[in-house]
Design a protein around this motif. Structure first.
Motif, PDB file in Angstrom:
ATOM      1  N   ARG A 135      -0.795  -1.539   9.973  1.00  0.00           N
ATOM      2  CA  ARG A 135      -1.776  -2.129  10.894  1.00  0.00           C
ATOM      3  C   ARG A 135      -1.518  -3.613  11.131  1.00  0.00           C
ATOM      4  N   GLN A 185      -9.619   6.764   0.975  1.00  0.00           N
ATOM      5  CA  GLN A 185     -10.159   5.505   1.484  1.00  0.00           C
ATOM      6  C   GLN A 185     -10.926   4.741   0.406  1.00  0.00           C
ATOM      7  N   SER A 219     -15.728   1.049   8.308  1.00  0.00           N
ATOM      8  CA  SER A 219     -14.713   1.746   7.522  1.00  0.00           C
ATOM      9  C   SER A 219     -14.793   3.242   7.742  1.00  0.00           C
ATOM     10  N   THR A 270      -5.543   2.397  13.056  1.00  0.00           N
ATOM     11  CA  THR A 270      -5.363   1.589  11.837  1.00  0.00           C
ATOM     12  C   THR A 270      -4.371   2.182  10.847  1.00  0.00           C
ATOM     13  N   GLU A 294       0.830  -1.196   0.000  1.00  0.00           N
ATOM     14  CA  GLU A 294       0.000   0.000   0.000  1.00  0.00           C
ATOM     15  C   GLU A 294       0.868   1.251   0.000  1.00  0.00           C
ATOM     16  N   SER A 338      -8.515   2.916  -1.769  1.00  0.00           N
ATOM     17  CA  SER A 338      -7.473   2.154  -1.057  1.00  0.00           C
ATOM     18  C   SER A 338      -6.112   2.840  -1.139  1.00  0.00           C
ATOM     19  N   TYR A 339      -6.145   4.167  -1.044  1.00  0.00           N
ATOM     20  CA  TYR A 339      -4.937   4.996  -1.044  1.00  0.00           C
ATOM     21  C   TYR A 339      -4.143   4.896  -2.345  1.00  0.00           C
ATOM     22  N   PRO A 366      -4.392   4.315   8.055  1.00  0.00           N
ATOM     23  CA  PRO A 366      -4.666   4.064   6.632  1.00  0.00           C
ATOM     24  C   PRO A 366      -3.577   4.593   5.705  1.00  0.00           C
TER      25      PRO A 366
END
Length: 476
Positions: A327, A447, A407, A367, A184, A450-451, A369
């Motif tokens: 995370r 978000q 979420s 988390t 990510e 998903s970045y 993100p």
């Protein structure tokens, strides 16, 4: 043009020394003579000579040139960049040729012609200048390589997940295998690429990074392959491509998943043939480069032949390294937070502080993100703004994480819906604060995708650079 140049003449014949000095002082700034070769080291210690005129025989009746070979080697031992022109008799051309094999630049035969002597030494002086410039550039490049390799951030973490990554790096780095890094955004893919380079046999050469997400399709070939002047509108001069510039070192292709299919084919051809042809040229240039690529696309997306060429994928992922999101390695968070707290305390000249147990606990529970990048920004902001003796949870300004695994995008959606409801009845002042709204929109877009920076930027109607600035601003 040569008024600042210095010439040394070494010969046991005083007539030759006098004639040479009278001739050359009209063309060069300083002419030093030496009738005994054993004085050469002292003369070279006192000044740097742009060219040295060296006789090959110093004993009466000698014609073998053995003494000249000895002193030619001594000169080159003292100064490897020295430019030496040997003096020999007409019958000693074979000796002169042998001297050139041992490092001499040229030769002058006795009796000489003045024009020939001046022309030969002028060329020798130019060669010395070129050698000196090349040495300077090599030293500068080495410093830049060392700075680029050592000035980056560290790949932190000793969790089992990161131990596996370090093991892959250790085993893969010494080879020249191409590596594909998956993970990510914000997990540290470039840090892995740099670590691969630093532990490789190429570490003394350049590490070059290219963010393909910021390179438009129209400039892709020019950026990677280079171009010649006039190859297209706006090509006002020759440009070396990144693949050639990184030759001998490592080329890191970030956001490899953003390349259109037709350009993927061209990159594949270059990697297979190990040569590149600049735009506007018919001449291929051989390249020796190790390619490390990275993407935030999932393995499933990469396996989709409509999105990514499978033959290129096979070429890129001889070895595949997957970076875990933060995370999934929460035990590394305290180490990372403490490291960046010390780093930014030095940067901003702030006193070093520790984290309270509650702050570290909250950081571990969050988390993240945005992964390590988000944690780094949160710590940087805390270092700048914190006024207490310790960093507390509030200093990290963590957004609340909904219970039950809901979420963050869903939370933002409800917030947006709530704002819409309030707008009909008279919104509270905070609901329409522009920066707050912008922050929520940026978070929601990140978000949702998903970045994936490229997709989020497109959704927001921003460029990647503009989105990065907003992420920096809001600490994502």
């Amino acid at each position: 043009m040569n008024s600042d140049k210095c010439i040394l003449i070494v010969d046991d014949d005083e007539d030759i020394l006098t004639a040479g000095q009278l001739l050359l002082k009209r063309h060069f700034g300083t002419v030093v003579t030496c009738n005994r070769p054993e004085h050469i080291p002292q003369a070279m210690a006192e000044r740097t000579f742009d060219a040295i005129l060296l006789d090959m025989n110093f004993s009466p009746g000698a014609s073998s040139g053995e003494q000249g070979f000895v002193w030619l080697q001594r000169i080159r031992d003292i100064d490897p960049d020295a430019v030496v022109v040997v003096i020999t008799a007409h019958a000693g051309v074979d000796i002169a040729v042998e001297a050139m094999k041992h490092g001499a630049t040229d030769f002058i035969a006795k009796p000489w012609h003045n024009e020939k002597v001046v022309a030969t030494l002028s060329a020798a002086v130019q060669l010395r200048h070129s050698r000196s410039e090349a040495s300077r550039l090599k030293r500068s490049n080495q410093l830049l390589v060392e700075a680029a390799g050592g000035a980056g951030q560290n790949l932190l973490g000793n969790s089992p997940a990161m131990a596996a990554v370090h093991s892959m790096i250790r085993r893969t780095a010494p080879t020249d295998a191409n590596v594909l890094i998956l993970g990510e955004n914000g997990t540290g893919k470039e840090l892995v690429a740099r670590e691969l380079h630093q532990q490789s046999l190429r570490r003394g050469n350049v590490f070059m990074s290219v963010d393909l997400g910021s390179v438009s399709a129209t400039l892709f070939e020019s950026e990677l392959f280079g171009h010649h002047k006039g190859a297209f509108t706006g090509a006002g001069k020759d440009r070396i491509g990144r693949l050639v510039a990184a030759s001998g070192g490592t080329l890191f292709l970030d956001e490899i998943g953003n390349i259109p299919l037709h350009l993927q084919a061209k990159l594949l051809t270059v990697l297979e043939q190990r040569q590149v042809t600049p735009l506007g040229s018919n001449q291929a240039i051989a390249i020796d480069v190790r390619v490390v690529a990275a993407t935030n696309l999932s393995r499933e997306a990469l396996n989709d032949g409509e999105k990514f060429r499978q033959d290129l994928l096979f070429r890129l992922n001889t070895v595949e390294i997957t970076l875990p999101p933060l995370r999934q390695r929460a035990e590394d968070i305290p180490e990372i937070a403490i490291h960046y707290a010390r780093l930014y305390a030095r940067k901003y000249r702030k006193p070093e502080k520790s984290f309270s147990a509650a702050a570290l606990s909250a950081a571990r529970a969050y988390t993240w993100p945005g992964n390590v990048r988000a944690l780094r920004h949160a710590v940087e902001r805390a270092v700048i703004l914190s006024e207490g003796k310790q960093f507390e949870t509030a200093d990290l300004q963590l957004d609340s994480v909904p219970a039950g695994g809901e979420s963050f995008a869903g939370n933002i959606g409800r917030a947006a819906g709530s704002a819409a409801t309030h707008s009909a009845t008279g919104p509270a002042a905070g609901d329409l604060h522009l920066e707050s709204m912008e922050k929520r929109l940026v978070q929601a877009a990140l978000q949702r995708h998903s970045y994936n920076i490229s997709k989020a930027a497109k959704d927001l109607g921003l460029t990647r650079a503009a989105l990065y600035r907003r992420m920096e601003k809001y600490g994502f």
